[in-house]
Write a protein that holds these residues in place. Structure first.
Motif, PDB file in Angstrom:
ATOM      1  N   ILE A  78       0.776  -0.769   0.005  1.00 16.82           N
ATOM      2  CA  ILE A  78      -0.207  -0.196  -0.511  1.00 16.82           C
ATOM      3  C   ILE A  78       1.147   0.897   0.131  1.00 16.82           C
ATOM      4  O   ILE A  78       2.080   1.276   0.090  1.00 16.82           O
ATOM      5  CB  ILE A  78      -1.096   0.240   1.521  1.00 16.82           C
ATOM      6  CG1 ILE A  78       0.066   0.414   2.972  1.00 16.82           C
ATOM      7  CG2 ILE A  78      -1.565  -1.421   1.250  1.00 16.82           C
ATOM      8  CD1 ILE A  78      -0.939   0.033   3.491  1.00 16.82           C
ATOM      9  N   VAL A  79       0.414   2.383  -0.437  1.00 15.53           N
ATOM     10  CA  VAL A  79       1.161   3.368  -0.253  1.00 15.53           C
ATOM     11  C   VAL A  79       1.620   3.734   1.096  1.00 15.53           C
ATOM     12  O   VAL A  79       3.145   4.924   0.549  1.00 15.53           O
ATOM     13  CB  VAL A  79       0.151   5.318  -1.013  1.00 15.53           C
ATOM     14  CG1 VAL A  79      -0.320   4.754  -2.748  1.00 15.53           C
ATOM     15  CG2 VAL A  79      -0.851   5.129  -0.352  1.00 15.53           C
ATOM     16  N   GLY A  80       0.699   4.024   1.654  1.00 16.23           N
ATOM     17  CA  GLY A  80       1.318   4.492   2.972  1.00 16.23           C
ATOM     18  C   GLY A  80       1.201   5.476   3.797  1.00 16.23           C
ATOM     19  O   GLY A  80       0.746   5.846   2.844  1.00 16.23           O
TER      20      GLY A  80
ATOM     21  N   LEU B 159      -6.479   3.228 -10.569  1.00 17.51           N
ATOM     22  CA  LEU B 159      -6.083   1.708 -11.142  1.00 17.51           C
ATOM     23  C   LEU B 159      -5.185   0.855  -9.790  1.00 17.51           C
ATOM     24  O   LEU B 159      -3.944   1.118  -9.863  1.00 17.51           O
ATOM     25  CB  LEU B 159      -4.817   2.116 -12.153  1.00 17.51           C
ATOM     26  CG  LEU B 159      -5.437   2.734 -13.202  1.00 17.51           C
ATOM     27  CD1 LEU B 159      -5.138   3.702 -14.088  1.00 17.51           C
ATOM     28  CD2 LEU B 159      -5.784   1.948 -14.561  1.00 17.51           C
ATOM     29  N   GLY B 160      -5.755  -0.435  -9.577  1.00 19.82           N
ATOM     30  CA  GLY B 160      -4.843  -1.349  -8.615  1.00 19.82           C
ATOM     31  C   GLY B 160      -5.138  -0.575  -7.508  1.00 19.82           C
ATOM     32  O   GLY B 160      -4.240   0.550  -6.611  1.00 19.82           O
ATOM     33  N   SER B 161      -6.305  -1.053  -6.796  1.00 25.10           N
ATOM     34  CA  SER B 161      -6.792  -0.702  -5.678  1.00 25.10           C
ATOM     35  C   SER B 161      -5.982  -2.018  -4.000  1.00 25.10           C
ATOM     36  O   SER B 161      -6.502  -0.755  -3.304  1.00 25.10           O
ATOM     37  CB  SER B 161      -8.483   0.219  -5.435  1.00 25.10           C
ATOM     38  OG  SER B 161      -8.814   0.757  -6.419  1.00 25.10           O
TER      39      SER B 161
ATOM     40  N   TYR C   4      -7.196   0.609   0.631  1.00 24.39           N
ATOM     41  CA  TYR C   4      -5.903   2.009   1.832  1.00 24.39           C
ATOM     42  C   TYR C   4      -5.995   3.114   0.472  1.00 24.39           C
ATOM     43  O   TYR C   4      -6.514   4.082   1.634  1.00 24.39           O
ATOM     44  CB  TYR C   4      -4.927   1.245   2.208  1.00 24.39           C
ATOM     45  CG  TYR C   4      -4.064   2.259   3.053  1.00 24.39           C
ATOM     46  CD1 TYR C   4      -4.423   2.286   4.626  1.00 24.39           C
ATOM     47  CD2 TYR C   4      -3.514   3.093   2.899  1.00 24.39           C
ATOM     48  CE1 TYR C   4      -3.733   3.516   5.372  1.00 24.39           C
ATOM     49  CE2 TYR C   4      -2.334   3.840   3.366  1.00 24.39           C
ATOM     50  CZ  TYR C   4      -2.942   4.097   4.842  1.00 24.39           C
ATOM     51  OH  TYR C   4      -2.482   5.217   6.065  1.00 24.39           O
ATOM     52  N   SER C   5      -5.345   3.188  -0.322  1.00 22.29           N
ATOM     53  CA  SER C   5      -5.708   4.628  -0.501  1.00 22.29           C
ATOM     54  C   SER C   5      -6.595   4.828  -1.511  1.00 22.29           C
ATOM     55  O   SER C   5      -7.119   6.181  -1.693  1.00 22.29           O
ATOM     56  CB  SER C   5      -4.733   4.569  -2.212  1.00 22.29           C
ATOM     57  OG  SER C   5      -4.749   3.373  -3.070  1.00 22.29           O
ATOM     58  N   THR C   6      -7.651   4.344  -1.232  1.00 19.48           N
ATOM     59  CA  THR C   6      -9.371   4.595  -1.791  1.00 19.48           C
ATOM     60  C   THR C   6      -9.284   5.209  -1.117  1.00 19.48           C
ATOM     61  O   THR C   6     -10.120   6.407  -1.361  1.00 19.48           O
ATOM     62  CB  THR C   6      -9.807   3.233  -2.078  1.00 19.48           C
ATOM     63  OG1 THR C   6      -9.074   2.270  -2.586  1.00 19.48           O
ATOM     64  CG2 THR C   6     -11.371   3.309  -3.405  1.00 19.48           C
TER      65      THR C   6
ATOM     66  N   THR D  64     -10.581  -0.139  -8.499  1.00 22.84           N
ATOM     67  CA  THR D  64     -10.280  -1.402  -9.442  1.00 22.84           C
ATOM     68  C   THR D  64      -9.315  -1.908  -8.657  1.00 22.84           C
ATOM     69  O   THR D  64      -8.399  -1.265  -8.210  1.00 22.84           O
ATOM     70  CB  THR D  64      -9.781  -0.720 -10.669  1.00 22.84           C
ATOM     71  OG1 THR D  64      -8.314  -0.445 -10.791  1.00 22.84           O
ATOM     72  CG2 THR D  64     -10.797   0.022 -11.691  1.00 22.84           C
ATOM     73  N   ASP D  65      -9.871  -3.748  -9.065  1.00 18.27           N
ATOM     74  CA  ASP D  65      -8.826  -4.314  -8.794  1.00 18.27           C
ATOM     75  C   ASP D  65      -8.309  -6.089  -9.229  1.00 18.27           C
ATOM     76  O   ASP D  65     -10.297  -6.109 -10.075  1.00 18.27           O
ATOM     77  CB  ASP D  65      -8.210  -5.054  -7.340  1.00 18.27           C
ATOM     78  CG  ASP D  65      -6.741  -5.098  -7.328  1.00 18.27           C
ATOM     79  OD1 ASP D  65      -5.869  -4.355  -6.451  1.00 18.27           O
ATOM     80  OD2 ASP D  65      -7.207  -6.378  -7.049  1.00 18.27           O
ATOM     81  N   GLY D  66      -7.608  -7.274  -9.846  1.00 14.56           N
ATOM     82  CA  GLY D  66      -7.878  -7.976 -10.502  1.00 14.56           C
ATOM     83  C   GLY D  66      -8.457  -9.033  -9.835  1.00 14.56           C
ATOM     84  O   GLY D  66      -8.799 -10.894 -10.093  1.00 14.56           O
TER      85      GLY D  66
ATOM     86  N   GLY E  31     -11.155  -6.453 -11.542  1.00 11.78           N
ATOM     87  CA  GLY E  31     -10.968  -7.111 -13.763  1.00 11.78           C
ATOM     88  C   GLY E  31      -9.889  -6.174 -13.927  1.00 11.78           C
ATOM     89  O   GLY E  31      -9.470  -5.625 -12.839  1.00 11.78           O
ATOM     90  N   ASP E  32      -9.957  -6.284 -14.640  1.00 11.20           N
ATOM     91  CA  ASP E  32      -8.766  -5.405 -15.871  1.00 11.20           C
ATOM     92  C   ASP E  32      -9.232  -3.911 -15.799  1.00 11.20           C
ATOM     93  O   ASP E  32      -9.686  -3.351 -16.278  1.00 11.20           O
ATOM     94  CB  ASP E  32      -7.581  -6.103 -17.217  1.00 11.20           C
ATOM     95  CG  ASP E  32      -6.946  -5.359 -17.343  1.00 11.20           C
ATOM     96  OD1 ASP E  32      -5.817  -5.207 -16.613  1.00 11.20           O
ATOM     97  OD2 ASP E  32      -6.796  -4.373 -18.034  1.00 11.20           O
ATOM     98  N   ALA E  33      -7.592  -3.401 -15.170  1.00 13.34           N
ATOM     99  CA  ALA E  33      -8.363  -1.918 -14.528  1.00 13.34           C
ATOM    100  C   ALA E  33      -8.134  -0.979 -16.346  1.00 13.34           C
ATOM    101  O   ALA E  33      -8.430   0.121 -15.775  1.00 13.34           O
ATOM    102  CB  ALA E  33      -7.127  -1.774 -13.358  1.00 13.34           C
ATOM    103  N   LEU E  34      -7.022  -1.684 -16.483  1.00 12.77           N
ATOM    104  CA  LEU E  34      -6.901  -0.205 -17.710  1.00 12.77           C
ATOM    105  C   LEU E  34      -7.702  -0.717 -19.159  1.00 12.77           C
ATOM    106  O   LEU E  34      -8.164  -0.182 -19.266  1.00 12.77           O
ATOM    107  CB  LEU E  34      -5.519  -1.205 -18.870  1.00 12.77           C
ATOM    108  CG  LEU E  34      -3.975  -1.055 -18.329  1.00 12.77           C
ATOM    109  CD1 LEU E  34      -3.797  -1.282 -17.215  1.00 12.77           C
ATOM    110  CD2 LEU E  34      -2.619  -0.529 -19.160  1.00 12.77           C
TER     111      LEU E  34
ATOM    112  N   ASN F 207      -2.277   5.611 -10.806  1.00 16.14           N
ATOM    113  CA  ASN F 207      -2.149   4.958 -11.252  1.00 16.14           C
ATOM    114  C   ASN F 207      -1.094   3.648 -10.309  1.00 16.14           C
ATOM    115  O   ASN F 207       0.142   4.637  -9.690  1.00 16.14           O
ATOM    116  CB  ASN F 207      -0.938   5.499 -12.705  1.00 16.14           C
ATOM    117  CG  ASN F 207      -0.428   4.257 -13.041  1.00 16.14           C
ATOM    118  OD1 ASN F 207      -0.621   2.483 -13.179  1.00 16.14           O
ATOM    119  ND2 ASN F 207       0.718   4.007 -13.849  1.00 16.14           N
ATOM    120  N   ASP F 208      -1.469   2.715  -9.911  1.00 15.56           N
ATOM    121  CA  ASP F 208      -0.687   1.584  -8.899  1.00 15.56           C
ATOM    122  C   ASP F 208      -0.469   0.475  -9.790  1.00 15.56           C
ATOM    123  O   ASP F 208      -1.048  -0.004  -8.627  1.00 15.56           O
ATOM    124  CB  ASP F 208      -1.455   2.191  -7.414  1.00 15.56           C
ATOM    125  CG  ASP F 208      -0.068   1.365  -6.477  1.00 15.56           C
ATOM    126  OD1 ASP F 208       0.971   1.387  -6.673  1.00 15.56           O
ATOM    127  OD2 ASP F 208      -0.705   1.281  -5.206  1.00 15.56           O
ATOM    128  N   VAL F 209      -0.812   0.165 -10.837  1.00 17.38           N
ATOM    129  CA  VAL F 209      -1.210  -1.240 -10.722  1.00 17.38           C
ATOM    130  C   VAL F 209       0.585  -2.042 -10.992  1.00 17.38           C
ATOM    131  O   VAL F 209       1.095  -1.347 -10.842  1.00 17.38           O
ATOM    132  CB  VAL F 209      -2.247  -1.670 -12.669  1.00 17.38           C
ATOM    133  CG1 VAL F 209      -3.583  -1.054 -12.282  1.00 17.38           C
ATOM    134  CG2 VAL F 209      -1.067  -0.439 -13.529  1.00 17.38           C
TER     135      VAL F 209
END
Ligand SMILES: C[S@@+](CC[C@H](N)C(=O)[O-])C[C@H]1O[C@@H](n2cnc3c(N)ncnc32)[C@H](O)[C@@H]1O
Length: 195
Positions: free
Chosen positions: A23-25, A47-49, A53-55, A71-73, A99-102, A117-119
């Motif tokens: 996570i970003v912290g 993208l990439g959650s 946490y960041s959400t 979004t998360d796969g 699913g796919d964030a992109l 963007n964090d995928v």
């Protein structure tokens, strides 16, 4: 100097640390939130959650009536995130997509205030190609891990993630569509302002 987080965020930080979830912290999260406050952001596409946490930091920044797309796969991450969102009192502001964030970003027809963007790092160059048309003028494209523990300084990197981040950084810095700075906080945070 970091202010204490509430019970939910503290629990998420502990869970992430125990389970190696990157996570970003709190230091970067505060920058994210401050950026959102500064441009009065109401909509964020993430993208990439992971566990969200960041959400939650974005959701609190956009305020009542604001909207954040998670979004998360991995559906297990989404399930866990949903529980945290309820406890943090921000469920109404968040739409979850598994699913796919992109792919999901490419289907969006609106312009967001912020795209985060964090995928997977190999996907970064492809993310850059998708972002500009889906961001409003004056919006922010924010990307984590642009220093990649310093590996971006390697002359001839072998691993694909380092190569991809290097390509991404060069293209983003040279893009006439954005005014970009790279903040050397934690693992490096690129902040690109759409002109
Ligand atoms: C670094 S973590 C995200 C951490 C989160 N932003 C935070 O700071 O709390 C990256 C997440 O992106 C997800 N991911 C990676 N590539 C993805 C893709 N192409 N589509 C959707 N999710 C992806 C992974 O499952 C992982 O949970």
């Amino acid at each position: 100097m970091l202010p204490k987080r509430d019970e939910v965020l503290t629990e998420m930080e502990d869970y992430a640390s125990k389970h190696d979830i990157p996570i970003v912290g709190p230091a970067v999260a505060r920058v994210l939130q401050q950026l959102a406050f500064m441009i009065n952001a109401r909509t964020v596409f993430e993208l990439g959650s992971a566990i969200g946490y960041s959400t939650i930091w974005w959701a609190r920044a956009v305020g009542e009536g604001g909207r954040v797309i998670y979004t998360d796969g991995d559906s297990k991450n989404a399930e866990r995130a949903r529980g945290y969102f309820a406890r943090a009192g921000v469920s109404k502001r968040i739409t979850l997509h598994t699913g796919d964030a992109l792919e999901f970003l490419s289907e969006q027809n609106e312009e967001f205030d912020i795209i985060f963007n964090d995928v997977d790092k190999d996907d970064y160059p492809r993310v850059l190609r998708l972002v500009a048309p889906r961001l409003r003028k004056g919006g922010l494209f924010v990307t984590d891990n642009v220093l990649w523990s310093g590996r971006v300084a390697e002359k001839n990197p072998r691993d694909s993630s380092t190569k991809a981040i290097q390509e991404f950084n060069r293209k983003l810095a040279a893009s006439p569509e954005f005014y970009t700075t790279m903040l050397p906080i934690r693992d490096g945070l690129a902040v690109a302002f759409k002109k």
